[in-house]
Design an enzyme around this catalytic site. Structure first.
Site, mmCIF file in Angstrom:
data_model
loop_
_atom_site.group_PDB
_atom_site.id
_atom_site.type_symbol
_atom_site.label_atom_id
_atom_site.label_comp_id
_atom_site.label_asym_id
_atom_site.label_seq_id
_atom_site.Cartn_x
_atom_site.Cartn_y
_atom_site.Cartn_z
ATOM 1 N N GLY A 15 -5.937 37.091 -26.717
ATOM 2 C CA GLY A 15 -6.202 35.682 -26.914
ATOM 3 C C GLY A 15 -5.317 34.756 -27.380
ATOM 4 O O GLY A 15 -5.626 34.101 -28.269
ATOM 5 N N SER A 18 -5.110 30.541 -27.591
ATOM 6 C CA SER A 18 -6.035 29.733 -28.063
ATOM 7 C C SER A 18 -6.702 30.213 -29.065
ATOM 8 O O SER A 18 -6.855 31.155 -29.457
ATOM 9 C CB SER A 18 -7.235 29.513 -26.701
ATOM 10 O OG SER A 18 -8.290 28.641 -26.946
ATOM 11 N N GLY A 19 -7.302 29.128 -29.899
ATOM 12 C CA GLY A 19 -8.160 29.393 -31.217
ATOM 13 C C GLY A 19 -7.260 30.061 -32.018
ATOM 14 O O GLY A 19 -6.364 29.659 -32.520
ATOM 15 N N ASP A 62 -6.709 39.331 -17.730
ATOM 16 C CA ASP A 62 -8.150 39.127 -18.402
ATOM 17 C C ASP A 62 -8.466 40.532 -18.936
ATOM 18 O O ASP A 62 -8.339 41.617 -18.560
ATOM 19 C CB ASP A 62 -8.904 39.234 -17.070
ATOM 20 C CG ASP A 62 -10.440 39.119 -17.523
ATOM 21 O OD1 ASP A 62 -10.865 39.434 -18.384
ATOM 22 O OD2 ASP A 62 -11.290 38.621 -16.210
ATOM 23 N N SER A 146 -13.411 40.521 -35.379
ATOM 24 C CA SER A 146 -14.824 40.462 -35.528
ATOM 25 C C SER A 146 -15.525 39.341 -35.712
ATOM 26 O O SER A 146 -15.180 38.366 -35.101
ATOM 27 C CB SER A 146 -15.436 41.761 -36.218
ATOM 28 O OG SER A 146 -16.910 41.857 -35.983
ATOM 29 N N TYR A 160 -23.894 38.080 -28.566
ATOM 30 C CA TYR A 160 -22.699 38.119 -29.095
ATOM 31 C C TYR A 160 -22.414 39.018 -30.423
ATOM 32 O O TYR A 160 -21.641 39.912 -30.503
ATOM 33 C CB TYR A 160 -22.295 36.519 -29.701
ATOM 34 C CG TYR A 160 -20.957 36.548 -30.853
ATOM 35 C CD1 TYR A 160 -19.918 36.366 -29.996
ATOM 36 C CD2 TYR A 160 -21.184 36.357 -31.970
ATOM 37 C CE1 TYR A 160 -18.833 36.149 -30.780
ATOM 38 C CE2 TYR A 160 -20.183 35.881 -32.701
ATOM 39 C CZ TYR A 160 -18.900 36.174 -32.007
ATOM 40 O OH TYR A 160 -17.697 35.857 -33.025
ATOM 41 N N LYS A 164 -19.894 42.412 -31.358
ATOM 42 C CA LYS A 164 -19.053 42.215 -32.672
ATOM 43 C C LYS A 164 -19.200 43.433 -33.716
ATOM 44 O O LYS A 164 -18.487 43.861 -34.364
ATOM 45 C CB LYS A 164 -19.107 40.900 -33.409
ATOM 46 C CG LYS A 164 -18.439 39.715 -32.498
ATOM 47 C CD LYS A 164 -16.917 40.056 -32.334
ATOM 48 C CE LYS A 164 -16.328 38.680 -31.547
ATOM 49 N NZ LYS A 164 -14.809 38.652 -31.624
#
Length: 279
Positions: A15, A18-19, A62, A146, A160, A164
Site C-alpha cells: 500500500g 497511497s495514504g 494486488d 490495523s 472492516y 482489522k
C-alpha cells in the site's frame, strides 16, 4: 526518526503508493532507506514511479494474490537485496449496515486487509530471520497497520472491523514467535486518517457511524507515518497515534462496559433523530 536505523535498510511497504503507505514511503526515502513500494498498477503508482528516486522501486501487485506478491518481492530483492523491514499498509474499507453488506464485501475485506498482510509476511520472513542483516541495527522488523476498529467493534464497520481484529491477532502471535528470533513486530492502531480511503468511505457511513467517527478531527497521513516509523525503529509492540485514540484504547480495556454504554447512547440518540448530530 533514527536515520541510522533506516539508512540503507531495504524496506518493503505494501500500500506504499497511497495514504499512510505513501507518507511512510516518502519519509523512509528521506531517511535513506531503500524502499520497495508495492501498490496496485494505477495512477498513484505511475506518479510515484515517475519521481525516479534512486532508492525507490515501485512494484505493482494486488496483495490478495500470492503470485503477484511473490513477483514483487523477487523484483525487490533483485534491486535492493534482502528485505530487512516489512510495513503492511494496504487496506480497504466499505462501511454500511451489516444487513446491507454482502458476503463478497466481507470476503474482500479479509482478502485485502488480513490475507494481504499475511501473504506479505510470508514472503518477507525468510529474509527477516536471516543472520547478519548488514545494517546499523541488525534486527528485522514487521509493522502492520490495523485500526482503532481493530481493538473496538464499531457500528457500521461490520466487514472492516473483523478484518482489522484479525490483523491485530496475527501480530500478537508473530510477536511471540519471532521476537526470540530477532524480529520485532509492531501493530499500529490509527483512528480516522485524512487519506483517499477516508474520503471514499465518508459518504457511505451510516449516520450512527458518522456520530461515532465523523472524521472531522482526522490525523494526517504524515502524523501516522511518523508514529509508525518511530515505533518500528524502537521495537514497540503497539503504536496508537493520537491522544484521543490512546484514551479510547485505555477505556476499552479498563472500562469496557462504560464505553459500550456511551456508544449505545450515541447510537440510540441518532436513531431517534437522524438529523441531529450526536457528540
Amino acid at each position: 526518526m533514527n536515520r541510522a536505523y533506516w539508512a540503507g535498510r531495504h524496506t518493503v511497504v505494501t500500500g506504499g503508493t497511497s495514504g499512510i503507505g505513501l507518507a511512510t514511503t516518502r519519509a523512509l526515502l528521506d531517511a535513506g532507506a531503500h524502499v520497495t513500494a508495492i501498490g496496485l498498477a494505477d495512477d498513484a503508482a505511475i506518479r510515484l514511479a515517475a519521481e525516479q528516486h534512486d532508492n525507490l522501486l515501485v512494484a505493482p501487485a494486488d496483495v490478495r494474490r500470492e503470485d503477484d506478491l511473490s513477483a514483487a518481492f523477487k523484483d525487490a530483492r533483485t534491486h535492493f537485496g534482502a528485505v530487512r523491514s516489512l510495513i503492511c499498509c494496504a487496506g480497504i474499507t466499505k462501511p454500511g449496515y451489516f444487513t446491507d453488506l454482502t458476503t463478497d464485501d466481507h470476503r474482500r475485506h479479509m482478502e485485502v486487509n488480513y490475507f494481504g498482510t499475511l501473504f506479505a509476511v510470508q514472503q518477507a520472513i525468510p529474509d527477516l530471520m536471516a543472520d547478519g542483516h548488514g545494517t546499523a541495527d541488525g534486527r528485522g522488523s514487521i509493522t502492520c497497520v490495523s485500526s482503532a476498529a481493530g481493538f473496538l467493534g464499531v457500528f457500521g464497520y461490520g466487514a472492516y472491523a473483523p478484518s482489522k481484529f484479525a490483523v491485530s491477532g496475527l501480530c500478537e502471535v508473530l510477536r511471540q514467535e519471532l521476537g526470540p528470533r530477532g524480529v520485532t513486530v509492531t501493530v499500529v492502531y490509527p483512528p480516522d486518517v485524512d487519506t483517499p480511503m477516508l474520503a471514499g468511505e465518508t459518504p457511505l457511513k451510516p449516520p450512527e457511524l458518522r456520530a461515532l467517527s465523523s472524521g472531522e478531527n482526522a490525523l494526517s497521513a504524515d502524523q501516522v507515518a511518523q508514529a509508525l516509523i518511530t515505533g518500528t525503529e524502537t521495537g514497540r509492540p503497539r503504536v496508537i497515534p493520537g491522544a484521543s485514540t490512546r484514551l479510547l484504547r485505555f477505556a476499552s480495556g479498563a472500562a469496557p462496559g462504560l464505553l459500550a454504554r456511551y456508544m449505545d447512547r450515541v447510537i440510540a440518540r441518532v436513531q431517534r433523530n437522524p438529523e441531529v448530530p450526536s457528540p
